[in-house]
Design an enzyme around this catalytic site. Sequence first.
Site, PDB file in Angstrom:
ATOM      1  N   ASP A  39       1.344  -1.441  -0.091  1.00  0.00           N
ATOM      2  CA  ASP A  39      -0.071   0.058   0.226  1.00  0.00           C
ATOM      3  C   ASP A  39       0.871   0.841  -0.315  1.00  0.00           C
ATOM      4  OD1 ASP A  39      -2.161   2.025   0.483  1.00  0.00           O
ATOM      5  OD2 ASP A  39      -1.891   1.217   2.543  1.00  0.00           O
ATOM      6  N   ASP A 222      -1.928  -0.462   5.390  1.00  0.00           N
ATOM      7  CA  ASP A 222      -2.321  -0.114   7.043  1.00  0.00           C
ATOM      8  C   ASP A 222      -3.845   0.478   7.767  1.00  0.00           C
ATOM      9  OD1 ASP A 222      -2.598   1.955   5.372  1.00  0.00           O
ATOM     10  OD2 ASP A 222      -3.341   3.658   6.451  1.00  0.00           O
TER      11      ASP A 222
HETATM   12 MG   LIG Z   1      -3.078   3.710   3.964  1.00  0.00          MG
END
Ligand SMILES: [Mg+2]
Length: 275
Positions: A39, A222
Amino acid sequence: MTINPGHSRNPGSDGPGSAELDAALRQFAQRPQILVALDFDGVLAPFVRDPDAAAPMPSSVAAVHRLSRAGVHIAYISGRPLADLRSRAEAPAGAVFVGSHGAEVAMNGDDGADADAVELSTDEADRLAALNSRLASALSRTPNTWLESKPAGVVVHTRGADEDEAARALEQAREAAADFPTVKVTKGHHVLEFALRHSNKGEGLSRVRSSLRPEAVLFAGDDTTDEDAFAILRPEDVGIKVGPGETAARYRVRDPQQVSDVLEQLAELVESRDG
Ligand SMILES: [Mg+2]
């Protein structure tokens, strides 16, 4: 050893140097064909107030390039539009990009700026324009919020708003979008995303996996939207949640600096395998 998903109330307790993650990285690095999928925001790039100012940590960029030179497949998987992700990733040649939560995919070797990018039908384009203007008028009196247009959706940003302002803005945005029942609403860190195309990071990662056919995958994310990608991981894979919060990932690190530490450790392991 199995670690209970989401067991860590103390982010960082499973950070680099922890025996379990260390062992998982060593085993992962032994495989000749591996994919490292990352990510962007909050993982490679520390959060900043202005999403346009987000940049990957230089140490992570260097580690990713080392991995790529050692033959590791690299993929970037983000909610950002593909073109935006590509322009700021500082990626090695041959990297794969999955943008807009899986709605846009540019596989290895695609050199077009918008390979497999979203093309809306006339009906979709009309609905997107209508949704945009409804949200814009709903949020016109809410300070410290703004709208970001995406190829197949709209994002309400509340970073910079205080808690009350943010809650009010999100409520107004949900009300304004209630007339668009087929639009998928996804909550993230200081964002609320409205998407016409329904796809997720798990579907995006699955597409990359079936195309590249790696023996194992490392994925780090996250946000709540990254859980779709953690959910498709297999026992031989390495899922790393960055920061606090419930997760299906088996491992956890505290922040983008620790992601960088993990990537450097992995690069060393892979390089010594090849050497
Ligand atoms: Mg992120």
